[in-house]
Design a protein around this motif. Structure first.
Motif, PDB file in Angstrom:
ATOM      1  N   SER A   1       0.828  -1.203   0.000  1.00  0.00           N
ATOM      2  CA  SER A   1       0.000   0.000   0.000  1.00  0.00           C
ATOM      3  C   SER A   1       0.864   1.256   0.000  1.00  0.00           C
ATOM      4  O   SER A   1       2.028   1.218   0.394  1.00  0.00           O
ATOM      5  N   ALA A   2       0.265   2.343  -0.417  1.00  0.00           N
ATOM      6  CA  ALA A   2       0.950   3.631  -0.393  1.00  0.00           C
ATOM      7  C   ALA A   2       1.267   4.039   1.038  1.00  0.00           C
ATOM      8  O   ALA A   2       2.239   4.761   1.283  1.00  0.00           O
ATOM      9  N   LYS A   3       0.486   3.563   1.980  1.00  0.00           N
ATOM     10  CA  LYS A   3       0.744   3.837   3.395  1.00  0.00           C
ATOM     11  C   LYS A   3       2.141   3.331   3.785  1.00  0.00           C
ATOM     12  O   LYS A   3       2.858   3.977   4.536  1.00  0.00           O
ATOM     13  N   GLY A   4       2.532   2.175   3.231  1.00  0.00           N
ATOM     14  CA  GLY A   4       3.866   1.643   3.484  1.00  0.00           C
ATOM     15  C   GLY A   4       4.949   2.536   2.928  1.00  0.00           C
ATOM     16  O   GLY A   4       6.007   2.717   3.543  1.00  0.00           O
ATOM     17  N   ASP A   5       4.701   3.135   1.750  1.00  0.00           N
ATOM     18  CA  ASP A   5       5.677   4.045   1.156  1.00  0.00           C
ATOM     19  C   ASP A   5       5.844   5.305   2.012  1.00  0.00           C
ATOM     20  O   ASP A   5       6.963   5.782   2.213  1.00  0.00           O
ATOM     21  N   ILE A   6       4.744   5.825   2.501  1.00  0.00           N
ATOM     22  CA  ILE A   6       4.801   7.022   3.361  1.00  0.00           C
ATOM     23  C   ILE A   6       5.552   6.707   4.644  1.00  0.00           C
ATOM     24  O   ILE A   6       6.406   7.476   5.091  1.00  0.00           O
ATOM     25  N   LYS A   7       5.251   5.549   5.223  1.00  0.00           N
ATOM     26  CA  LYS A   7       5.935   5.130   6.448  1.00  0.00           C
ATOM     27  C   LYS A   7       7.440   4.962   6.195  1.00  0.00           C
ATOM     28  O   LYS A   7       8.265   5.398   6.991  1.00  0.00           O
ATOM     29  N   ALA A   8       7.787   4.349   5.056  1.00  0.00           N
ATOM     30  CA  ALA A   8       9.195   4.155   4.717  1.00  0.00           C
ATOM     31  C   ALA A   8       9.904   5.495   4.522  1.00  0.00           C
ATOM     32  O   ALA A   8      11.050   5.660   4.939  1.00  0.00           O
ATOM     33  N   LEU A   9       9.225   6.450   3.900  1.00  0.00           N
ATOM     34  CA  LEU A   9       9.827   7.765   3.698  1.00  0.00           C
ATOM     35  C   LEU A   9      10.068   8.465   5.033  1.00  0.00           C
ATOM     36  O   LEU A   9      11.140   9.017   5.266  1.00  0.00           O
ATOM     37  N   LEU A  10       9.085   8.421   5.917  1.00  0.00           N
ATOM     38  CA  LEU A  10       9.253   9.051   7.238  1.00  0.00           C
ATOM     39  C   LEU A  10      10.375   8.387   8.025  1.00  0.00           C
ATOM     40  O   LEU A  10      11.222   9.072   8.617  1.00  0.00           O
ATOM     41  N   ILE A  11      10.391   7.068   8.024  1.00  0.00           N
ATOM     42  CA  ILE A  11      11.461   6.349   8.721  1.00  0.00           C
ATOM     43  C   ILE A  11      12.805   6.671   8.073  1.00  0.00           C
ATOM     44  O   ILE A  11      13.800   6.899   8.768  1.00  0.00           O
ATOM     45  N   GLY A  12      12.828   6.717   6.735  1.00  0.00           N
ATOM     46  CA  GLY A  12      14.057   7.046   6.022  1.00  0.00           C
ATOM     47  C   GLY A  12      14.587   8.425   6.367  1.00  0.00           C
ATOM     48  O   GLY A  12      15.789   8.609   6.549  1.00  0.00           O
ATOM     49  N   LEU A  13      13.698   9.404   6.480  1.00  0.00           N
ATOM     50  CA  LEU A  13      14.124  10.758   6.844  1.00  0.00           C
ATOM     51  C   LEU A  13      14.673  10.804   8.268  1.00  0.00           C
ATOM     52  O   LEU A  13      15.672  11.488   8.538  1.00  0.00           O
ATOM     53  N   ILE A  14      14.050  10.060   9.166  1.00  0.00           N
ATOM     54  CA  ILE A  14      14.545   9.994  10.549  1.00  0.00           C
ATOM     55  C   ILE A  14      15.924   9.336  10.577  1.00  0.00           C
ATOM     56  O   ILE A  14      16.848   9.825  11.236  1.00  0.00           O
ATOM     57  N   LEU A  15      16.059   8.221   9.848  1.00  0.00           N
ATOM     58  CA  LEU A  15      17.354   7.541   9.805  1.00  0.00           C
ATOM     59  C   LEU A  15      18.419   8.411   9.151  1.00  0.00           C
ATOM     60  O   LEU A  15      19.582   8.402   9.565  1.00  0.00           O
ATOM     61  N   MET A  16      18.024   9.191   8.144  1.00  0.00           N
ATOM     62  CA  MET A  16      18.960  10.115   7.505  1.00  0.00           C
ATOM     63  C   MET A  16      19.439  11.150   8.518  1.00  0.00           C
ATOM     64  O   MET A  16      20.633  11.466   8.572  1.00  0.00           O
TER      65      MET A  16
END
Length: 181
Positions: A149-164
């Protein structure tokens, strides 16, 4: 450079052990997972110590604008790395999102580091990730995830920004500002 190369070899060996020697790996049982995890931690420590201790041998001078491309690539790398775990739409298009994210990470670091130790470290890790994908692809056919789902993409982006942000903070703490200055 010896510690760096030993760490890199240990990383590759520990990751490929299951695929290259499935019999011995299976005989280790569940304790083998702990051994592999320990070997991976030791490999990272060796790579970090070896990289930090390596003499600076310049091969080329990366232009300054590549720092910005590197930072954008790092956001993409963290996003792609996490999209498989969060079951985003992209996970149905990329067979190995974590390894793909890892390859993006390695290329991004090669763009901004023009010294021998960086080429050995990031180039070696990039080569490992490419080999790992080839080995995994030969092992079994891909079954595309269907519940994405697109919800997974949004979650991955948020997690990715935090990890960045965390990765950037660690770089700054170590004295390397990924944003310049």
């Amino acid at each position: 450079m010896i510690l760096l190369i030993l760490g890199l070899a240990l990383w590759v060996g520990a990751h490929l052990f299951k695929r290259v020697a499935p019999g011995p790996r299976e005989r280790l049982g569940s304790g083998g997972k702990g051994l592999v995890a320990l070997l991976l931690v030791v490999s990272v420590v060796l790579m970090v110590l070896g990289y930090r201790a390596a003499d600076f041998v310049p091969l080329w001078e990366p232009p300054g604008f590549l720092r910005h491309i590197n930072n954008l690539a790092m956001v993409l790398a963290f996003y792609v790395y996490g999209v498989g775990a969060t079951k985003g739409l992209l996970s149905a298009r990329i067979r190995h999102p974590q390894l793909t994210g890892f390859k993006i990470w390695a290329v991004a670091h090669l763009l901004v580091n023009g010294d021998l130790a960086s080429v050995i470290l990031f180039g070696g890790l990039l080569a490992w990730a490419v080999v790992e994908v080839i080995v995994l692809n030969r092992a079994a056919p891909w079954v595309r995830p269907t519940e994405v789902s697109a919800k997974g993409d949004i979650k991955a982006l948020l997690i990715g920004l935090i990890l960045m942000a965390i990765a950037a903070s660690i770089h700054i703490w170590l004295g390397v500002n990924p944003f310049g200055g």
